[in-house]
Design an enzyme around this catalytic site. Structure first.
Site, PDB file in Angstrom:
ATOM      1  N   GLY A   1     -53.437  10.865 -31.507  1.00 26.64           N
ATOM      2  CA  GLY A   1     -54.173   9.632 -31.239  1.00 26.64           C
ATOM      3  C   GLY A   1     -53.610   8.743 -30.164  1.00 26.64           C
ATOM      4  O   GLY A   1     -54.153   7.671 -29.893  1.00 26.64           O
TER       5      GLY A   1
ATOM      6  N   PRO B   1     -50.156  15.110 -30.685  1.00 24.50           N
ATOM      7  CA  PRO B   1     -50.901  14.585 -29.546  1.00 24.50           C
ATOM      8  C   PRO B   1     -51.735  15.676 -28.870  1.00 24.50           C
ATOM      9  O   PRO B   1     -51.264  16.799 -28.694  1.00 24.50           O
ATOM     10  CB  PRO B   1     -49.801  14.087 -28.596  1.00 24.50           C
ATOM     11  CG  PRO B   1     -48.596  14.888 -28.950  1.00 24.50           C
ATOM     12  CD  PRO B   1     -48.723  15.295 -30.392  1.00 24.50           C
TER      13      PRO B   1
ATOM     14  N   CYS C   1     -81.259  16.717 -16.963  1.00 26.76           N
ATOM     15  CA  CYS C   1     -82.575  16.108 -16.998  1.00 26.76           C
ATOM     16  C   CYS C   1     -82.630  15.100 -18.141  1.00 26.76           C
ATOM     17  O   CYS C   1     -83.260  15.346 -19.171  1.00 26.76           O
ATOM     18  CB  CYS C   1     -83.594  17.211 -17.211  1.00 26.76           C
ATOM     19  SG  CYS C   1     -84.966  16.994 -16.130  1.00 26.76           S
TER      20      CYS C   1
HETATM   21  N1  LLP Z   1     -54.679  15.637 -35.228  1.00 24.22           N
HETATM   22  C1  LLP Z   1     -55.840  15.549 -35.890  1.00 24.22           C
HETATM   23  C2  LLP Z   1     -55.877  15.849 -37.316  1.00 24.22           C
HETATM   24  C3  LLP Z   1     -57.001  15.175 -35.211  1.00 24.22           C
HETATM   25  O1  LLP Z   1     -58.135  15.073 -35.880  1.00 24.22           O
HETATM   26  C4  LLP Z   1     -56.943  14.904 -33.826  1.00 24.22           C
HETATM   27  C5  LLP Z   1     -58.143  14.520 -33.080  1.00 24.22           C
HETATM   28  C6  LLP Z   1     -55.711  15.027 -33.165  1.00 24.22           C
HETATM   29  C7  LLP Z   1     -54.593  15.383 -33.906  1.00 24.22           C
HETATM   30  C8  LLP Z   1     -55.548  14.781 -31.698  1.00 24.22           C
HETATM   31  O2  LLP Z   1     -55.885  13.498 -31.322  1.00 24.22           O
HETATM   32  P1  LLP Z   1     -55.572  12.995 -29.835  1.00 24.22           P
HETATM   33  O3  LLP Z   1     -54.077  12.937 -29.683  1.00 24.22           O
HETATM   34  O4  LLP Z   1     -56.157  13.984 -28.897  1.00 24.22           O
HETATM   35  O5  LLP Z   1     -56.215  11.679 -29.763  1.00 24.22           O
HETATM   36  N2  LLP Z   1     -63.687  14.011 -28.934  1.00 24.22           N
HETATM   37  C9  LLP Z   1     -63.069  12.699 -29.003  1.00 24.22           C
HETATM   38  C10 LLP Z   1     -61.729  12.763 -29.665  1.00 24.22           C
HETATM   39  C11 LLP Z   1     -61.789  13.322 -31.056  1.00 24.22           C
HETATM   40  C12 LLP Z   1     -60.449  13.464 -31.690  1.00 24.22           C
HETATM   41  C13 LLP Z   1     -60.542  14.201 -32.978  1.00 24.22           C
HETATM   42  N3  LLP Z   1     -59.286  14.448 -33.614  1.00 24.22           N
HETATM   43  C14 LLP Z   1     -62.971  12.145 -27.600  1.00 24.22           C
HETATM   44  O6  LLP Z   1     -63.388  12.813 -26.661  1.00 24.22           O
HETATM   45  O7  LLP Z   1     -62.525  11.019 -27.405  1.00 24.22           O
END
Ligand code: LLP
Length: 433
Positions: free
Chosen positions: A247, A290, A360
């Site tokens: 996150g 991450p 489109c």
């Molecule tokens: N761990 C778990 C359990 C998760 O559900 C996620 C992301 C991560 C790690 C990695 O999170 P990050 O570090 O990438 O923020 N499609 C959305 C983001 C969805 C994230 C879902 N889970 C976007 O494009 O912003």
């Protein structure tokens, strides 16, 4: 402008990445084109592992959902990271890339029987169980396979991080995990420790994505540690691992101010240590996951500018040869990006234009009110920070073939995902006899 990794403006006034002029990349590979800066990607891996390792026993598990391919899994393996996966497809990719199964963490709120069986047979290091149904199902599968599986439980701690509603996951009203405040989480622990084929090693939580407030992580870590203390007091059981998810926010646009990974490490690791010292709990191993922060800044997308349209007194639209099919984030979340003209990167942005995709659909807008040098058909638009959740979320809407992905490093460019052809689009089509 925010140039990450090896990106720079070269002496021709062009954007360069991995030691290669982007206009040369376009000549060779065409557009749209996803480019991943290998050194930038590796550097991001290292900044997280160095930050966490310097503060104690920890593992960085790259969230492959943000960007997953054979070559990417191979790099992550070489960097010594673990891997967070969420589907049979990601698992299959990792295994085919030679990723050690022991370092794979399998997440998801509805893993199928086939996916769980596959994971158990491959010897995946840990399955993060999301709900009571899965707890029972996985225990049964492991019994049939004659194996014991290490698991964590996904806990929903009730933390509302400040991010887009669709990518918030730690709040109580979520499809993920066992909720903490209503006692479900404790019930799950009691159930898990009494299963015959599952070995509960730890707890997991993930509070959302694109988060800048380290306070949210500190808070969720404290809640999880308090819960671990409660578990020890109630049943004498100690967890070996605390996984606080991913996150970590990155720079997309002015106003985004990502912290140094060391701040994330401190807010988590110091809270863990403090809570453990206070309560006499053994300090658990910390895992972080991450995705975006590793793959996002390492990627750019190159497009060719085509048509334009001016509405007097209102707006100028400039269209590119891709859009929501290769990057659905602006249409889906209203996500904002920065860009420049890669072949005029040294020229000032004097014209305000809206960059439209070619799908489109009126909502296919990549960037509103971008400031660019006067753009002409044939110019190359580079959009920054597109390494995460673009290719991973791409589609064939309007029957657009997916772009190629190229890995660049020290003047060398390798295709790591081939551009789809029209034939690829027909590969699974059938006409009934
Ligand atoms: N761990 C778990 C359990 C998760 O559900 C996620 C992301 C991560 C790690 C990695 O999170 P990050 O570090 O990438 O923020 N499609 C959305 C983001 C969805 C994230 C879902 N889970 C976007 O494009 O912003």
């Amino acid at each position: 402008m925010h140039l990450a990794g090896t990106m720079r403006i070269n002496s021709s006034g062009h954007l360069e990445i991995g030691g290669i002029d982007t206009t040369d990349l376009v000549k060779k590979f065409g557009t749209p084109l996803w480019i991943i800066d290998e050194e930038g990607f590796r550097q991001n891996c290292r900044s997280f592992s160095n930050a966490f390792h310097s503060l104690g026993d920890s593992l960085v598990a790259y969230a492959s959902k943000s960007l997953c391919s054979l070559a990417i899994c191979r790099i992550v393996k070489e960097e010594g990271l673990g891997l967070d996966i969420v589907s049979g497809g990601e698992l299959y990719t990792a295994i085919k890339a030679g990723f050690p199964a022991q370092k794979i963490y399998f997440h998801g709120n509805n893993k199928s029987i086939e996916e769980l069986t596959m994971a158990v047979r491959y010897g995946v290091g840990c399955i993060v169980v999301d709900n009571f149904y899965e707890l029972e199902l996985l225990n049964k599968i492991c019994g049939q396979e004659g194996l014991t599986q290490d698991i964590m439980l996904r806990i929903t701690p009730g933390v509302e991080a400040h991010t887009h509603e669709y990518i918030q996951t730690g709040q109580i009203d979520s499809k993920f995990g066992f909720t903490l405040p209503d006692g479900q989480a404790m019930q799950a622990v009691l159930t898990a420790v009494n299963t015959t084929n599952l070995n509960l090693i730890g707890l997991h939580c993930h509070i959302g994505s694109q988060i800048f407030e380290m306070e949210s992580f500190r808070y969720s870590t404290a809640l999880m540690m308090n819960f671990m203390v409660e578990i020890k007091e109630q049943i004498g059981y100690e967890m070996k691992v605390l996984d606080i998810g991913g996150g970590f926010g990155i720079f997309y646009k002015t106003g985004d101010e990502p912290c140094d990974p060391r701040e994330w490490a401190e807010s988590v690791m110091l809270t863990v240590r403090e809570k453990a010292d206070e309560s006499g709990l053994k300090v658990p191993r910390v895992i972080i996951e991450p995705g975006r922060a590793i793959s996002g800044p390492a990627g750019i997308t190159l497009y060719t500018i085509g048509s334009w349209k001016k509405i007097l007194g209102l707006r100028k639209y400039v269209s590119v040869d891709g859009g929501m099919a290769d990057n659905p984030r602006p249409a889906l979340y209203g996500a904002e990006y920065t860009c420049l003209l890669a072949n005029k990167a040294d020229q000032p942005g004097i014209e305000k234009v809206t960059i439209a995709g070619k799908c489109c659909e009126s909502g296919d807008m990549l960037i509103r009110d971008a400031k660019l040098p006067p753009a002409e058909p044939g110019d190359i638009l580079a959009v920054f920070a597109t390494g995460a959740y673009t290719y991973a979320m791409s589609g064939n809407y309007n029957r657009l073939p997916r772009p190629a992905m190229v890995l660049v490093k020290q003047g060398k460019a390798d295709v790591i995902v081939r551009r789809e052809t029209y034939e690829d689009l027909l590969r699974n089509d059938l006409i009934p006899e």
